[in-house]
Design an enzyme around this catalytic site. Structure first.
Site, mmCIF file in Angstrom:
data_model
loop_
_atom_site.group_PDB
_atom_site.id
_atom_site.type_symbol
_atom_site.label_atom_id
_atom_site.label_comp_id
_atom_site.label_asym_id
_atom_site.label_seq_id
_atom_site.Cartn_x
_atom_site.Cartn_y
_atom_site.Cartn_z
ATOM 1 N N HIS B 215 -5.053 -6.793 -14.292
ATOM 2 C CA HIS B 215 -4.140 -5.669 -13.811
ATOM 3 C C HIS B 215 -3.568 -4.743 -15.051
ATOM 4 O O HIS B 215 -3.335 -3.665 -14.861
ATOM 5 C CB HIS B 215 -3.004 -6.219 -13.018
ATOM 6 C CG HIS B 215 -2.592 -5.336 -12.161
ATOM 7 N ND1 HIS B 215 -3.111 -4.743 -10.932
ATOM 8 C CD2 HIS B 215 -1.404 -4.564 -12.405
ATOM 9 C CE1 HIS B 215 -2.444 -3.942 -10.373
ATOM 10 N NE2 HIS B 215 -1.215 -3.607 -11.137
ATOM 11 N N TYR B 219 -2.760 -0.333 -16.046
ATOM 12 C CA TYR B 219 -1.597 0.554 -16.668
ATOM 13 C C TYR B 219 -1.946 1.315 -18.045
ATOM 14 O O TYR B 219 -1.550 2.314 -18.406
ATOM 15 C CB TYR B 219 -0.558 -0.482 -16.912
ATOM 16 C CG TYR B 219 -0.087 -0.790 -15.305
ATOM 17 C CD1 TYR B 219 -0.260 -1.857 -14.704
ATOM 18 C CD2 TYR B 219 0.965 0.323 -14.570
ATOM 19 C CE1 TYR B 219 -0.019 -2.019 -13.398
ATOM 20 C CE2 TYR B 219 1.314 0.137 -13.429
ATOM 21 C CZ TYR B 219 0.879 -0.941 -12.560
ATOM 22 O OH TYR B 219 1.183 -1.278 -11.310
ATOM 23 N N HIS B 366 -9.662 2.078 -3.004
ATOM 24 C CA HIS B 366 -8.473 1.822 -3.431
ATOM 25 C C HIS B 366 -8.286 2.368 -4.940
ATOM 26 O O HIS B 366 -7.532 3.413 -5.526
ATOM 27 C CB HIS B 366 -7.580 0.589 -3.328
ATOM 28 C CG HIS B 366 -6.492 0.354 -4.293
ATOM 29 N ND1 HIS B 366 -5.172 1.140 -4.041
ATOM 30 C CD2 HIS B 366 -6.130 -0.255 -5.163
ATOM 31 C CE1 HIS B 366 -4.279 0.770 -4.740
ATOM 32 N NE2 HIS B 366 -4.870 -0.075 -5.649
ATOM 33 N N PHE B 367 -8.975 1.516 -5.889
ATOM 34 C CA PHE B 367 -9.037 1.882 -7.310
ATOM 35 C C PHE B 367 -9.895 3.124 -7.616
ATOM 36 O O PHE B 367 -9.456 3.819 -8.652
ATOM 37 C CB PHE B 367 -9.336 0.571 -8.065
ATOM 38 C CG PHE B 367 -10.803 0.006 -7.941
ATOM 39 C CD1 PHE B 367 -11.075 -1.156 -7.492
ATOM 40 C CD2 PHE B 367 -11.866 0.816 -8.643
ATOM 41 C CE1 PHE B 367 -12.546 -1.431 -7.422
ATOM 42 C CE2 PHE B 367 -13.065 0.322 -8.714
ATOM 43 C CZ PHE B 367 -13.276 -0.759 -8.132
ATOM 44 N N HIS B 368 -10.816 3.561 -6.807
ATOM 45 C CA HIS B 368 -11.255 4.817 -7.158
ATOM 46 C C HIS B 368 -10.340 5.894 -6.845
ATOM 47 O O HIS B 368 -10.422 6.969 -7.506
ATOM 48 C CB HIS B 368 -12.676 4.806 -6.126
ATOM 49 C CG HIS B 368 -13.898 4.336 -6.873
ATOM 50 N ND1 HIS B 368 -14.219 3.020 -6.654
ATOM 51 C CD2 HIS B 368 -14.623 5.006 -7.745
ATOM 52 C CE1 HIS B 368 -15.327 2.765 -7.274
ATOM 53 N NE2 HIS B 368 -15.650 4.089 -7.901
ATOM 54 N N ARG B 429 -18.019 -6.134 -0.717
ATOM 55 C CA ARG B 429 -18.218 -5.186 -1.915
ATOM 56 C C ARG B 429 -19.252 -5.553 -2.645
ATOM 57 O O ARG B 429 -19.913 -6.656 -2.366
ATOM 58 C CB ARG B 429 -17.069 -5.662 -2.914
ATOM 59 C CG ARG B 429 -15.859 -5.109 -2.736
ATOM 60 C CD ARG B 429 -14.767 -5.473 -3.906
ATOM 61 N NE ARG B 429 -14.998 -4.753 -5.024
ATOM 62 C CZ ARG B 429 -14.255 -4.926 -6.304
ATOM 63 N NH1 ARG B 429 -13.273 -5.756 -6.183
ATOM 64 N NH2 ARG B 429 -14.710 -4.352 -7.248
ATOM 65 N N ARG B 430 -19.820 -4.814 -3.479
ATOM 66 C CA ARG B 430 -20.812 -5.299 -4.555
ATOM 67 C C ARG B 430 -22.212 -5.567 -3.659
ATOM 68 O O ARG B 430 -22.929 -6.334 -4.058
ATOM 69 C CB ARG B 430 -20.410 -6.121 -5.490
ATOM 70 C CG ARG B 430 -19.250 -5.880 -6.195
ATOM 71 C CD ARG B 430 -18.473 -6.977 -7.165
ATOM 72 N NE ARG B 430 -17.916 -6.261 -7.930
ATOM 73 C CZ ARG B 430 -17.044 -6.832 -8.796
ATOM 74 N NH1 ARG B 430 -16.737 -8.401 -8.721
ATOM 75 N NH2 ARG B 430 -16.541 -6.342 -9.733
#
Lengths: 196, 547, 280
Positions: B215, B219, B366-368, B429-430
């Site tokens: 995580h 940042y 989400h993270f894309h 996923r994946r």
């Protein structure tokens, strides 16, 4: 096109066009509002955790992945759905490259169900969409998920963590059947989809 | 060209040169996953591609870009050449060697373990070695950033460190803390096993150590974007930074709260108790705060600019902003994507609610959106600011730059919104290939096709980016104004030492890490035998994963 | 947001604010997470404070000794892939195995290349596979009259030695090495059902691609090399797994898969793997 110093974007503005106490006041107000919003969200998390007993798993249990088939609760004769004396149901599944054993599992609707899974090799995942059943299956540990199925149906049960070159084919099924139709085994039998 | 300019430029070029092929792989992957026909539809190739795409985007592009940005910020905000340029070049070479090692191993098919490389899956030791050199080599950059800030403070006693430098040093310190997880995993668990020095592998410890990085690294990725929000955007819009103090606080909070929260990636794992999962949930709620502060500060800074330009009424300042500036357009698009993607993040971190979406496509979407969208679009905008100053040639066309940003924005929305929905339907996923004839998943097919269209748009935008940057190396020279940073409306004369340095904050990070991760990591050293055999990604016939 | 006039540490409010906030956050989260929330269990009664705390830390789990009757235990094999077992297999001597293999040539062929389509070729076979199958014959977990008798007179070391010997014989089964460049047509879009099963499997029925364990391109411990094996032998073994006549696969791995295959599909994958077989 060269940038010119007469470009209005570059003309510096004077200091203090917003007084410092205004800046400080608005900042503090914003922090208060945001903190309150986060507290509300946290309160929702805590309250659902108390009232609905909604938690992530908390069952740290060690097991040897290389000897699952030789002894213990994950020998192949003990896999599948077992009915406990109190009427609840325990389903034992092994995840391995690249399938779940047993392939198809039958559980009764509206009954307390406890899934216990472990991996024989690498990290796998286990997911029943539209339910709270979602867990990682880590070799060396027993993953336990508790749930209660509200409606009948057939769920596709994919492995959702990359486990190797055959990962995409690792799907199994869970059938949720009415309690009356749930094959009522003697205490020593384990129920699979075929026994119906 | 100044020495530090060349240093920054080399870093940027490695980042963007890696970026374009990685986007191409991403678009191809989406096509393979869809019901549409795709070239080279080999499942083994898919996983190698996912590994390469992930490694490139998560480790190579971001690390090189942030290092380059750091060198540029240090040189320009402190008003003097950076100290330790030689060490910086050495670091660059080490990172580049590591990158080449890792990429070559992935292309050979012996490292298809994905960029998260969860043990006991084992890749070739060359991949882990490459990752170690890349991440470990960037620690030289960390030291250079800290040394430059410390030297400046020594030479300017009592004066507040310029916010850009303060923030990029916070980024460097954050990265040092964050990288300990993955570096310990590589050195302590994976590399020994890859080279056959140990028999069994502590997979659970490896996952937990990696979560420390997993995580915090996001940042590390987003700090340059936030630095742009505070220090570049207000100037580009013609305004002033709203609050210097709020900026410092935001970066400090990001440093402190991004680290002891990694366990929200392990909510569904069986090797930790719910108490620690909840503790890290609380801390994750706190890490949302600096983002919210930044949004407020950025909007306030933009409001100043908008009102100076004549905007009236509650929201009249928005249309008044100079949207033809790429930096201003970028921040607007970035904030929209932050709103959408951030909402998804709130679900992911909410303890038991995570079970709805863990390891489904929702997470990938989400993270894309939040990283590929919010953060990376600011990387483009920063590049458009930096290039004219480094190459001595202005951007040939701001219109083309704006078009590239718009394409990226729409491409990202078209790709990720259906992807979120597919995740809610339970798409795992994946997965290299889906059998869309299966009635239980047939309804996901059209969603993936829409994402394919988005992927093509993104690819177009990435190609356009490279075209713009390359063209900026040619053409008529014209001196641009030197890179300037926004000054706060009320410039700080003196700031409290706590907001001018990191001693206190490092102590707090250490305390939080002990409280949040002490037992979860320590338990593995006395838990009964839980180490397991390693499983090579392509071969397991001998006990070492190496081939 | 107080600004200080000078760097006097004891006047600086930030350390107090920072440590104070951290303490409050930690204490409140600790109490909620470890004491309060840990008590409420789904499908179960609320736990007492100490039990909740232990569970939330991760010290206790649901394992209890099974008190109710268990079904009669069935184990598929005696072999487990522990480091000790793998070390024993690795210690096999090819030279000594040559001597032991004199007994095998009559059926399995001079250099391990079997002349009969019903007897497997062993040349190039993974040593772990040979070791395990010999032990399964010895223990009765796999039944085939002749092999059971032969395995009974071999020791553990003999098994390891002969496994090492056959593993190094050339001209038999193709090596299960990672393949070079990726090729197209190795996905669910493949029309040929045999190729599709070999390289992509069938997710709807939960059938993994054969290649993910048996190669080409990947190899799982205990999965025999198949390329160049007799087609009819492969087909027979798949049928044996499906019908429950062969039950020595660990964790039902092959039984689960074979159960889902139709006889035509068994034939198709067997034909693919036997294609390198020059004895057909």
């Amino acid at each position: 096109m060269a940038e010119q110093s007469s470009n209005p974007l570059r003309r510096p503005l004077p200091d203090g066009i917003v007084p410092e106490e205004v800046v400080t006041r608005t900042e503090k107000r914003w922090i208060m509002i945001m903190a309150a919003m986060l507290l509300v969200m946290m309160a929702i998390v805590v309250l659902t955790g108390i009232s609905g007993a909604m938690h992530p798993s908390s069952n740290v249990e060690v097991v040897d992945p290389t000897t699952l088939h030789l002894q213990g609760e994950f020998v192949e004769s003990n896999l599948g759905t077992a009915v406990e004396p109190d009427g609840s149901v325990t389903v034992r599944i092994i995840a391995e490259q690249y399938e779940f054993a047993p392939h198809c599992v039958q559980v009764p609707v509206g009954t307390a169900v406890k899934f216990r899974l472990t991996s024989a090799d690498v990290v796998h995942g286990f997911l029943l969409p539209d339910t709270n059943v979602n867990t990682m299956v880590v070799p060396g540990f027993v993953a336990e998920v508790r749930t209660r199925f509200a409606k009948e149906g057939e769920y596709a049960m994919p492995c959702h963590e990359f486990c190797g070159l055959g990962h995409h084919a690792m799907w199994a099924h869970v059938r949720v059947v009415p309690q009356e139709r749930f094959a009522n085994p003697t205490s020593v039998e384990r129920v699979g989809c075929a026994t119906q | 060209m100044q020495r530090s300019s060349r240093l920054a430029l080399f870093h940027y070029w490695v980042a963007f040169a890696t970026f374009l092929p990685a986007v191409l792989l991403g678009a191809w992957q989406m096509l393979v996953r869809s019901p549409l026909p795709a070239p080279l539809d080999d499942s083994a190739a898919y996983y190698a591609s996912v590994t390469l795409h992930g490694t490139a985007m998560a480790y190579v592009v971001t690390t090189f870009f942030t290092m380059g940005f750091g060198y540029a910020v240090a040189a320009t905000s402190l008003g003097r050449p950076i100290r330790g340029a030689t060490a910086s070049w050495i670091g660059f070479v080490i990172c580049l060697v590591g990158t080449v090692m890792a990429v070559a191993t992935i292309l050979s098919g012996r490292a298809s373990v994905l960029y998260t490389f969860y043990p006991p899956l084992m890749a070739s030791g060359w991949y882990y070695g490459g990752a170690f050199l890349l991440i470990g080599g960037s620690m030289i950059w960390v030291v250079v950033m800290i040394l430059n800030m410390t030297a400046w403070k020594r030479d300017n006693p009592g004066r507040p460190v310029p916010l850009p430098m303060f923030a990029i040093t916070a980024t460097a310190i954050l990265w040092a803390w964050a990288a300990t997880g993955v570096l310990l995993e590589l050195v302590g668990i994976l590399l020994p096993r890859a080279f056959g020095w140990s028999d069994l592998i502590d997979a659970a410890l490896g996952r937990t150590l990696f979560s420390v990085t997993l995580h915090a690294i996001v940042y590390f990725w987003l700090m340059p974007a936030y630095i742009a929000f505070y220090t570049l955007v207000p100037l580009a819009a013609g305004g002033r930074m709203y609050s210097d103090t709020m900026g410092r606080l935001a970066f400090i909070m990001l440093l402190v709260f991004s680290l002891p929260v990694g366990m929200h990636h392990l909510f569904m794992d069986p090797e930790h108790g719910s108490g620690f999962k909840f503790l890290q949930t609380s801390l994750t709620f706190l890490v949302v705060l600096p983002t919210l502060l930044t949004v407020f500060s950025t909007c306030a800074s933009l409001e100043i600019a908008g009102r100076i330009r004549g905007g009236r009424g509650l929201l009249g300042w928005i249309p008044a902003l100079p949207w033809d500036e790429p930096m201003v357009l970028a921040v607007g698009l970035s904030l929209v994507m932050l709103g959408l993607g951030g909402f998804g993040g709130l679900i992911n971190m909410s303890y038991a609610m995570n079970a709805m979406i863990h390891n489904t496509s929702w997470v990938t979407a989400h993270f894309h959106l939040i990283f590929g969208g919010t953060v990376v679009i600011m990387y483009f905008a920063i590049a458009y600011e930096m290039w004219p100053r480094i190459t001595g040639r202005p951007l040939r066309s701001k219109g083309l730059a704006r078009a590239q940003l718009w394409l990226w924005f729409w491409g990202m929305l078209i790709t990720t919104i259906p992807w979120h929905i597919a995740g809610l339907m339970g798409q795992p996923r994946r997965v290299a290939a889906f059998d869309y004839t299966d009635p239980l998943i047939a309804h996901m097919g059209p969603l993936v096709i829409i994402s394919v269209i988005g992927g093509v748009v993104l690819l177009g935008s990435a190609i356009l980016l490279i075209v713009i940057l390359v063209r900026s190396h040619f053409g008529a020279r014209a001196q641009s104004e030197p890179l300037g940073y926004a000054v706060a409306v009320n410039p700080p004369v003196q700031v409290s030492p706590a907001l001018n340095g990191f001693g206190l904050w490092n102590a707090i990070v250490a305390a939080l890490m002990v409280l949040a991760y002490g037992y979860p990591i320590g338990q593995f050293f006395f838990l009964k035998q839980h180490s397991v055999p390693a499983v090579g990604i392509t071969t397991q016939s001998d006990s070492s994963g190496q081939r | 947001m107080v600004r200080e006039q000078g760097p006097f540490k004891h006047d600086d409010p930030w350390p107090r604010i920072a440590w104070g906030t951290m303490a409050v956050v930690f204490i409140v989260s600790f109490l909620i997470g470890f004491i309060v929330l840990g008590r409420f269990q789904q499908n179960g009664p609320a736990l007492g404070t100490w039990a909740a705390f232990c569970r939330a830390v991760g010290l206790t789990a649901d394992r209890r000794r099974a008190t109710e009757p268990q079904p009669p235990q069935r184990t598929p094999t005696r072999i487990a892939w522990t480091p000790e077992t793998l070390a024993r297999i690795a210690s096999g001597s090819e030279q000594r195995g040559d001597f032991v293999a004199l007994n095998c040539a009559a059926c399995h062929g001079e250099r391990g290349v079997s002349p009969s389509t019903l007897i497997p070729t062993l040349a190039g076979m993974n040593p772990a596979v040979i070791y395990k199958q010999l032990d399964d014959y010895r223990s009765g977990k796999r039944l085939w009259g002749v092999m059971s008798a032969i395995a009974a007179v071999l020791t553990d070391q003999d098994s390891a030695d002969v496994a090492a010997y056959f593993a190094h014989r050339p001209d038999g089964l193709a090596a299960v090495a990672a393949e070079g460049a990726p090729a197209g047509g190795r996905s669910l879009r493949q029309h040929d059902p045999g190729l599709r099963l070999v390289f992509a499997g069938d997710p709807e029925r939960g059938i993994p691609p054969c290649a993910a364990c048996h190669g080409p391109g990947a190899e799982k411990l205990g999965a025999p090399a198949l390329r160049g094996q007799h087609t009819e032998y492969i087909e027979r073994q798949l049928a044996a797994f499906a019908q429950g006549m062969r039950q020595n696969d660990i964790n039902e791995q092959m039984r689960v898969i074979a159960h889902e295959l139709t006889p035509n599909e068994m034939h198709a994958v067997a034909v693919y793997y036997g294609a390198a077989d020059s004895h057909e």
